[in-house]
Write an enzyme that holds these catalytic residues in place. Sequence first.
Site, PDB file in Angstrom:
ATOM      1  N   TRP A  47       0.772  -1.198   0.178  1.00  0.00           N
ATOM      2  CA  TRP A  47       0.028   0.039  -0.042  1.00  0.00           C
ATOM      3  C   TRP A  47       0.824   1.333  -0.170  1.00  0.00           C
ATOM      4  CZ3 TRP A  47       0.434   3.644   3.956  1.00  0.00           C
ATOM      5  CH2 TRP A  47       1.070   3.232   5.360  1.00  0.00           C
ATOM      6  N   GLU A  94       6.793   9.271  13.763  1.00  0.00           N
ATOM      7  CA  GLU A  94       7.048   8.128  12.720  1.00  0.00           C
ATOM      8  C   GLU A  94       8.116   9.159  11.665  1.00  0.00           C
ATOM      9  OE1 GLU A  94       5.953   5.233  11.876  1.00  0.00           O
ATOM     10  OE2 GLU A  94       4.306   4.830  13.064  1.00  0.00           O
ATOM     11  N   GLU A 108       8.368   1.920   6.945  1.00  0.00           N
ATOM     12  CA  GLU A 108       8.065   2.748   7.997  1.00  0.00           C
ATOM     13  C   GLU A 108       7.678   4.132   7.234  1.00  0.00           C
ATOM     14  OE1 GLU A 108       7.457   2.588  11.054  1.00  0.00           O
ATOM     15  OE2 GLU A 108       7.526   0.450  11.303  1.00  0.00           O
ATOM     16  N   HIS A 159       4.345   5.591   6.898  1.00  0.00           N
ATOM     17  CA  HIS A 159       3.453   5.785   7.816  1.00  0.00           C
ATOM     18  C   HIS A 159       3.614   7.360   7.953  1.00  0.00           C
ATOM     19  CE1 HIS A 159       4.549   1.736   9.472  1.00  0.00           C
ATOM     20  NE2 HIS A 159       3.967   1.370   8.667  1.00  0.00           N
ATOM     21  N   GLU A 196       7.788  -2.051  18.350  1.00  0.00           N
ATOM     22  CA  GLU A 196       6.790  -2.387  17.095  1.00  0.00           C
ATOM     23  C   GLU A 196       5.557  -2.558  17.798  1.00  0.00           C
ATOM     24  OE1 GLU A 196       7.331  -1.658  13.890  1.00  0.00           O
ATOM     25  OE2 GLU A 196       9.218  -1.389  13.821  1.00  0.00           O
ATOM     26  N   THR A 229       3.770   0.450  18.945  1.00  0.00           N
ATOM     27  CA  THR A 229       3.239   1.248  18.045  1.00  0.00           C
ATOM     28  C   THR A 229       1.977   0.550  17.415  1.00  0.00           C
ATOM     29  OG1 THR A 229       4.851   0.855  16.501  1.00  0.00           O
ATOM     30  CG2 THR A 229       5.006   2.757  17.298  1.00  0.00           C
ATOM     31  N   ASP A 279       1.247  -3.008   9.829  1.00  0.00           N
ATOM     32  CA  ASP A 279       2.650  -3.133   9.434  1.00  0.00           C
ATOM     33  C   ASP A 279       3.408  -3.138  10.520  1.00  0.00           C
ATOM     34  OD1 ASP A 279       2.470  -2.462   6.642  1.00  0.00           O
ATOM     35  OD2 ASP A 279       3.503  -0.521   6.508  1.00  0.00           O
ATOM     36  N   GLU A 280       2.861  -2.511  11.473  1.00  0.00           N
ATOM     37  CA  GLU A 280       3.567  -2.506  12.881  1.00  0.00           C
ATOM     38  C   GLU A 280       3.790  -3.930  13.346  1.00  0.00           C
ATOM     39  OE1 GLU A 280       5.461   0.036  13.018  1.00  0.00           O
ATOM     40  OE2 GLU A 280       4.016   1.839  13.014  1.00  0.00           O
ATOM     41  N   HIS A 283       6.155  -6.154  11.436  1.00  0.00           N
ATOM     42  CA  HIS A 283       7.445  -5.823  11.734  1.00  0.00           C
ATOM     43  C   HIS A 283       7.848  -6.384  13.250  1.00  0.00           C
ATOM     44  CE1 HIS A 283       7.089  -1.931   9.137  1.00  0.00           C
ATOM     45  NE2 HIS A 283       7.550  -2.886   8.458  1.00  0.00           N
TER      46      HIS A 283
HETATM   47 FE   LIG Z   1       7.065   0.545  13.441  1.00  0.00          FE
HETATM   48 FE   LIG Z   2       5.614   3.186  12.016  1.00  0.00          FE
END
Ligand SMILES: [Fe+2]
Ligand SMILES: [Fe+2]
Length: 325
Positions: free
Chosen positions: A33, A76, A111, A114, A164, A167, A196-197, A200
Amino acid sequence: MSLSGSRIEVMRHIEKFVDEKLDKFLRPVDVNWQPSDFLPDSQSPSFLDEIKNIQERARELSYDFWAVLIGDTITEEALPTYESWLMSMEGVNQGDAGGWSKWIRGWTAEENRHGDLLNKFLYLSGMVNMKEVEISTQYLIADGFDIQTGVDPYKNFVYTSFQELATNISHRRVADLAKKQDNPQLAKLCSTIAADEARHAFAYKSFVSQIFKVDPSEMMLAFEDMMKKKIVMPAHYLREMGMDMGKTYSHFSDAAQRLGVYTSKDYVEIMQSLLKDWKIEHITGLNAAGEKARDYLMLLPDRLTRVADRLKIPQLEYRFRWIGM
Ligand SMILES: [Fe+2]
Ligand SMILES: [Fe+2]
């Protein structure tokens, strides 16, 4: 197998695992994305109407909500600090094309979306003094941070695993609040970042699991050391124009606690989930110091819970320079 010689040796050993798993830890750029997927298209004839809609809905969100969203955005946006910090870890060599530098670059590239997405949303919302936000961002990058890991990869991976997860929780909670305020667009945007976090966190946690297999005592001591020092937030030096370093951070954190977006209870729950994921209770092959560190870690959640129960959240709403309401 035991590799309790040097961190560099262990990092070299695990690098192959990282390289092989990169397609699980990262998504291919072409199908990933991008911020524009969640924002009005400025080439579309409906652009202005869509912005009007964003701004109308934005007015429904509370002052604390904006404080948290802006603080999250600035955190971020300070990504250059994090990438350069990770690149300096023992066992990572920018110059080679090994798994570690590929991971750090790929992680940074994901990242980066973000801050980009959140920043554009803030800009379109009509609620934010962007210049003040940009000043805070420039300060935060210039001030850097000290997460007390040094160049030790073991400590850094404890930190990043924790962060991670933190967040993930905070973006997810912001998404829930936006949903409750009938703002599905903002909810979608934040929950996409949260996903995503989570991925990760999965990657960083698996690095620690790999280290536990080959260097359990040193990994345990690194985990203990980080928890004794407490995990500081990456934006702990956050400030606004004309202020001393770190002066804004506690107000941002208070707003997050008031909203229930990230609390001291979450800190304890993250700690518990790490103990479970890394199977700390069942790690074998520890030396005496490693055993002692394990004992400390296993008892920590109860101790932290007692502290968290006593904590009072300041009710005072601080007036940030960032917010125009
Ligand atoms: Fe992150
Ligand atoms: Fe992030």
